[in-house]
Design a protein around this motif. Structure first.
Motif, PDB file in Angstrom:
ATOM      1  N   MET A 118       0.843  -1.192   0.000  1.00 11.21           N
ATOM      2  CA  MET A 118       0.000   0.000   0.000  1.00 11.21           C
ATOM      3  C   MET A 118       0.876   1.239   0.000  1.00 11.21           C
ATOM      4  O   MET A 118       1.849   1.329   0.762  1.00 11.21           O
ATOM      5  CB  MET A 118      -0.922   0.008   1.214  1.00 11.21           C
ATOM      6  N   CYS A 119       0.535   2.198  -0.852  1.00 12.43           N
ATOM      7  CA  CYS A 119       1.387   3.377  -0.958  1.00 12.43           C
ATOM      8  C   CYS A 119       0.606   4.538  -1.555  1.00 12.43           C
ATOM      9  O   CYS A 119      -0.389   4.353  -2.255  1.00 12.43           O
ATOM     10  CB  CYS A 119       2.623   3.080  -1.823  1.00 12.43           C
ATOM     11  N   ARG A 120       1.072   5.714  -1.273  1.00 17.27           N
ATOM     12  CA  ARG A 120       0.563   6.930  -1.912  1.00 17.27           C
ATOM     13  C   ARG A 120       1.664   7.979  -1.914  1.00 17.27           C
ATOM     14  O   ARG A 120       2.587   7.924  -1.095  1.00 17.27           O
ATOM     15  CB  ARG A 120      -0.698   7.456  -1.229  1.00 17.27           C
ATOM     16  N   GLU A 121       1.589   8.886  -2.868  1.00 14.17           N
ATOM     17  CA  GLU A 121       2.572   9.961  -3.014  1.00 14.17           C
ATOM     18  C   GLU A 121       4.003   9.420  -2.984  1.00 14.17           C
ATOM     19  O   GLU A 121       4.860   9.868  -2.214  1.00 14.17           O
ATOM     20  CB  GLU A 121       2.352  11.028  -1.941  1.00 14.17           C
ATOM     21  N   VAL A 122       4.257   8.456  -3.850  1.00 15.55           N
ATOM     22  CA  VAL A 122       5.573   7.809  -3.910  1.00 15.55           C
ATOM     23  C   VAL A 122       6.507   8.632  -4.796  1.00 15.55           C
ATOM     24  O   VAL A 122       6.209   8.851  -5.978  1.00 15.55           O
ATOM     25  CB  VAL A 122       5.453   6.384  -4.485  1.00 15.55           C
ATOM     26  N   THR A 202       8.214   7.326 -13.034  1.00 17.98           N
ATOM     27  CA  THR A 202       7.391   8.516 -13.269  1.00 17.98           C
ATOM     28  C   THR A 202       5.911   8.184 -13.171  1.00 17.98           C
ATOM     29  O   THR A 202       5.122   8.941 -12.574  1.00 17.98           O
ATOM     30  CB  THR A 202       7.700   9.117 -14.648  1.00 17.98           C
ATOM     31  N   LEU A 203       5.502   7.052 -13.743  1.00 17.88           N
ATOM     32  CA  LEU A 203       4.090   6.659 -13.701  1.00 17.88           C
ATOM     33  C   LEU A 203       3.626   6.400 -12.274  1.00 17.88           C
ATOM     34  O   LEU A 203       2.522   6.811 -11.881  1.00 17.88           O
ATOM     35  CB  LEU A 203       3.868   5.418 -14.558  1.00 17.88           C
ATOM     36  N   ILE A 204       4.440   5.714 -11.500  1.00 16.70           N
ATOM     37  CA  ILE A 204       4.047   5.420 -10.117  1.00 16.70           C
ATOM     38  C   ILE A 204       3.939   6.713  -9.317  1.00 16.70           C
ATOM     39  O   ILE A 204       2.990   6.899  -8.540  1.00 16.70           O
ATOM     40  CB  ILE A 204       5.039   4.428  -9.488  1.00 16.70           C
ATOM     41  N   GLU A 205       4.877   7.615  -9.484  1.00 22.75           N
ATOM     42  CA  GLU A 205       4.787   8.898  -8.790  1.00 22.75           C
ATOM     43  C   GLU A 205       3.520   9.636  -9.200  1.00 22.75           C
ATOM     44  O   GLU A 205       2.781  10.156  -8.346  1.00 22.75           O
ATOM     45  CB  GLU A 205       6.011   9.748  -9.101  1.00 22.75           C
ATOM     46  N   TYR A 206       3.236   9.673 -10.481  1.00 21.83           N
ATOM     47  CA  TYR A 206       2.098  10.432 -11.005  1.00 21.83           C
ATOM     48  C   TYR A 206       0.767   9.853 -10.507  1.00 21.83           C
ATOM     49  O   TYR A 206      -0.096  10.583 -10.009  1.00 21.83           O
ATOM     50  CB  TYR A 206       2.151  10.408 -12.536  1.00 21.83           C
ATOM     51  N   VAL A 207       0.614   8.528 -10.639  1.00 21.59           N
ATOM     52  CA  VAL A 207      -0.650   7.902 -10.251  1.00 21.59           C
ATOM     53  C   VAL A 207      -0.851   7.953  -8.743  1.00 21.59           C
ATOM     54  O   VAL A 207      -1.952   8.218  -8.258  1.00 21.59           O
ATOM     55  CB  VAL A 207      -0.702   6.446 -10.760  1.00 21.59           C
ATOM     56  N   SER A 208       0.221   7.719  -7.983  1.00 24.73           N
ATOM     57  CA  SER A 208       0.076   7.665  -6.528  1.00 24.73           C
ATOM     58  C   SER A 208      -0.151   9.035  -5.907  1.00 24.73           C
ATOM     59  O   SER A 208      -0.516   9.133  -4.735  1.00 24.73           O
ATOM     60  CB  SER A 208       1.290   6.985  -5.896  1.00 24.73           C
ATOM     61  N   GLN A 209       0.036  10.112  -6.664  1.00 26.47           N
ATOM     62  CA  GLN A 209      -0.353  11.435  -6.192  1.00 26.47           C
ATOM     63  C   GLN A 209      -1.871  11.587  -6.181  1.00 26.47           C
ATOM     64  O   GLN A 209      -2.414  12.411  -5.445  1.00 26.47           O
ATOM     65  CB  GLN A 209       0.262  12.522  -7.078  1.00 26.47           C
TER      66      GLN A 209
END
Length: 254
Positions: A118-122, A202-209
């Motif tokens: 589980m993660c967010r804003e990575v 980049t995708l993980i950072e973008y989506v998790s924002q």
């Protein structure tokens, strides 16, 4: 390491592929793996979708040539859409062509990222910490409905429209992998993941924002050029270097 989800006469399990066998693990593949001691011949099990995600996040137009073939330019930011969890099927399962609603259903071979925690804003620099591994995906799309609707939910959301598999490869380096899609043995897409416009961190950072990602969630990283129509009876295979091959046949939904 290759993590599979499989079924036997005794039920469904996760396991680790070891040459021509699969070693069962307890519970789920997130965190430390605990082996049960059971082992099955790979030929005696049925491989299922390697994960059942709470959500599938798709990325559109993430290869420049594909953006051009769709009549546009590469976007400055990732184009994000979602597919319902009910679109997910596994290797060897059939894609159901909804003939009454669509007359143009396309294949889209893609590298899929499986989230491991589980993660967010990575931050992009820490994206590797939240990845369990990678698998092959096919973002099947009712192209005529996508174009008619002006948005993508219906065209990409039919049951069976997200084949995943055959397993999750945890040790692949996704930076430069060959990706090939074949229909009835003929190569239709042939590219490398190094051509992604927006890379996986980049995708993980973008989506998790935007949203919290849960263990097992899947990010489809985009399809290269060469998309095209499927017909009932076609066999479509997505092969990604260091991961494996995902094969599905198209049948009528009616």
């Amino acid at each position: 390491m290759r993590i599979a989800r499989f079924s036997t006469d005794e039920g469904m399990s996760f396991g680790v592929i070891e040459e021509d066998s699969v070693a069962a693990i307890a519970a789920h593949p997130f965190g430390e793996l605990r082996f049960t001691g059971e082992r099955f011949a790979l030929a005696d099990v049925r491989l299922l979708a390697p994960i059942l995600p709470s959500k599938v996040i798709g990325i559109g137009k993430n290869y420049a040539e594909h953006a051009r073939e769709m009549g546009g330019e590469a976007p400055d930011e990732p184009v994000v859409f979602s597919k319902p969890s009910t679109t997910v099927i596994g290797p060897g399962e059939t894609v159901a062509y909804p003939e009454k609603l669509s007359q143009r259903v396309d294949y889209e071979g893609e590298l899929a990222v499986v989230i491991g925690r589980m993660c967010r804003e990575v931050p992009a620099a820490r994206a590797a910490e939240v990845i369990l591994g990678y698998t092959c995906g096919n973002d099947v799309t009712a192209r005529d409905l996508q174009q008619r609707d002006g948005q993508w939910t219906r065209g990409k959301g039919f049951d069976t429209f997200c084949p995943l598999g055959p397993w999750i490869e945890t040790s692949a380096d996704p930076a430069d992998l060959a990706i090939t899609t074949m229909v009835n043995g003929e190569v239709r897409q042939d590219a490398r993941t190094s051509l992604l416009i927006h890379d996986i961190p980049t995708l993980i950072e973008y989506v998790s924002q935007v949203m919290t990602l849960l263990p097992g969630d899947v990010i489809l990283t985009g399809t290269p050029a060469g998309v095209g129509p499927l017909e009932i009876g076609d066999e479509v295979s997505v092969t990604i270097e260091s991961i494996g091959t995902l094969t599905n046949r198209v049948v009528s939904r009616e």
